[in-house]
Motif scaffolding. Structure first.
Motif, PDB file in Angstrom:
ATOM      1  N   LYS A  38     -11.727 102.187 -66.415  1.00  0.00           N
ATOM      2  CA  LYS A  38     -10.559 101.609 -67.080  1.00  0.00           C
ATOM      3  C   LYS A  38      -9.461 102.659 -67.227  1.00  0.00           C
ATOM      4  CE  LYS A  38      -9.171  99.343 -71.362  1.00  0.00           C
ATOM      5  NZ  LYS A  38      -9.618  98.893 -72.684  1.00  0.00           N
ATOM      6  N   MET A  39      -9.840 103.866 -67.640  1.00  0.00           N
ATOM      7  CA  MET A  39      -8.855 104.933 -67.801  1.00  0.00           C
ATOM      8  C   MET A  39      -8.231 105.303 -66.454  1.00  0.00           C
ATOM      9  SD  MET A  39      -8.755 105.298 -70.977  1.00  0.00           S
ATOM     10  CE  MET A  39      -7.601 106.635 -71.028  1.00  0.00           C
ATOM     11  N   HIS A  40      -9.020 105.315 -65.393  1.00  0.00           N
ATOM     12  CA  HIS A  40      -8.498 105.638 -64.065  1.00  0.00           C
ATOM     13  C   HIS A  40      -7.509 104.574 -63.602  1.00  0.00           C
ATOM     14  CE1 HIS A  40      -8.454 105.736 -59.643  1.00  0.00           C
ATOM     15  NE2 HIS A  40      -8.421 107.040 -59.851  1.00  0.00           N
ATOM     16  N   ARG A  41      -7.836 103.303 -63.819  1.00  0.00           N
ATOM     17  CA  ARG A  41      -6.905 102.231 -63.437  1.00  0.00           C
ATOM     18  C   ARG A  41      -5.594 102.349 -64.192  1.00  0.00           C
ATOM     19  NH1 ARG A  41     -11.606  99.103 -63.584  1.00  0.00           N
ATOM     20  NH2 ARG A  41     -11.071  98.348 -65.663  1.00  0.00           N
ATOM     21  N   GLN A  42      -5.673 102.683 -65.485  1.00  0.00           N
ATOM     22  CA  GLN A  42      -4.466 102.843 -66.293  1.00  0.00           C
ATOM     23  C   GLN A  42      -3.650 104.038 -65.796  1.00  0.00           C
ATOM     24  OE1 GLN A  42      -5.249 103.270 -70.454  1.00  0.00           O
ATOM     25  NE2 GLN A  42      -3.114 103.590 -70.983  1.00  0.00           N
ATOM     26  N   TYR A  43      -4.300 105.140 -65.522  1.00  0.00           N
ATOM     27  CA  TYR A  43      -3.619 106.324 -65.002  1.00  0.00           C
ATOM     28  C   TYR A  43      -2.979 106.030 -63.655  1.00  0.00           C
ATOM     29  CZ  TYR A  43      -3.013 110.888 -62.820  1.00  0.00           C
ATOM     30  OH  TYR A  43      -2.505 111.973 -62.158  1.00  0.00           O
ATOM     31  N   ASP A  44      -3.703 105.347 -62.781  1.00  0.00           N
ATOM     32  CA  ASP A  44      -3.194 105.011 -61.457  1.00  0.00           C
ATOM     33  C   ASP A  44      -1.971 104.093 -61.559  1.00  0.00           C
ATOM     34  OD1 ASP A  44      -3.535 105.281 -58.603  1.00  0.00           O
ATOM     35  OD2 ASP A  44      -4.116 103.150 -58.601  1.00  0.00           O
ATOM     36  N   LYS A  45      -2.017 103.150 -62.482  1.00  0.00           N
ATOM     37  CA  LYS A  45      -0.892 102.231 -62.681  1.00  0.00           C
ATOM     38  C   LYS A  45       0.354 102.992 -63.154  1.00  0.00           C
ATOM     39  CE  LYS A  45       0.236  98.028 -65.221  1.00  0.00           C
ATOM     40  NZ  LYS A  45      -0.249  97.055 -66.216  1.00  0.00           N
TER      41      LYS A  45
END
Length: 66
Positions: A38-45
């Motif tokens: 979840k944190m990676h998806r948020q960072y990527d976004k």
């Protein structure tokens, strides 16, 4: 109770304890994976919003176009 019964009762108790610990550790492991995903998806976004690193101009050009 005989020695054999005590032996197997103790083995079953140890097995149950280890199984419970394994289930707890596995649950924690998958919870951690879900959190980091979840944190990676948020960072990527957020990174994509500022840098547009996923932009590819060739996606918009047709091969038959001059």
């Amino acid at each position: 109770m005989g020695i054999v019964e005590t032996y197997f009762r103790d083995i079953i108790a140890v097995r149950d304890t280890n199984l419970t610990l394994f289930e707890c550790h596995a649950q924690n492991y998958f919870n951690d994976i879900a959190f980091f995903s979840k944190m990676h998806r948020q960072y990527d976004k957020e990174l994509e919003a500022y840098t547009s690193y996923k932009f590819n101009v060739f996606k918009y050009i047709d091969t038959n176009e001059n």
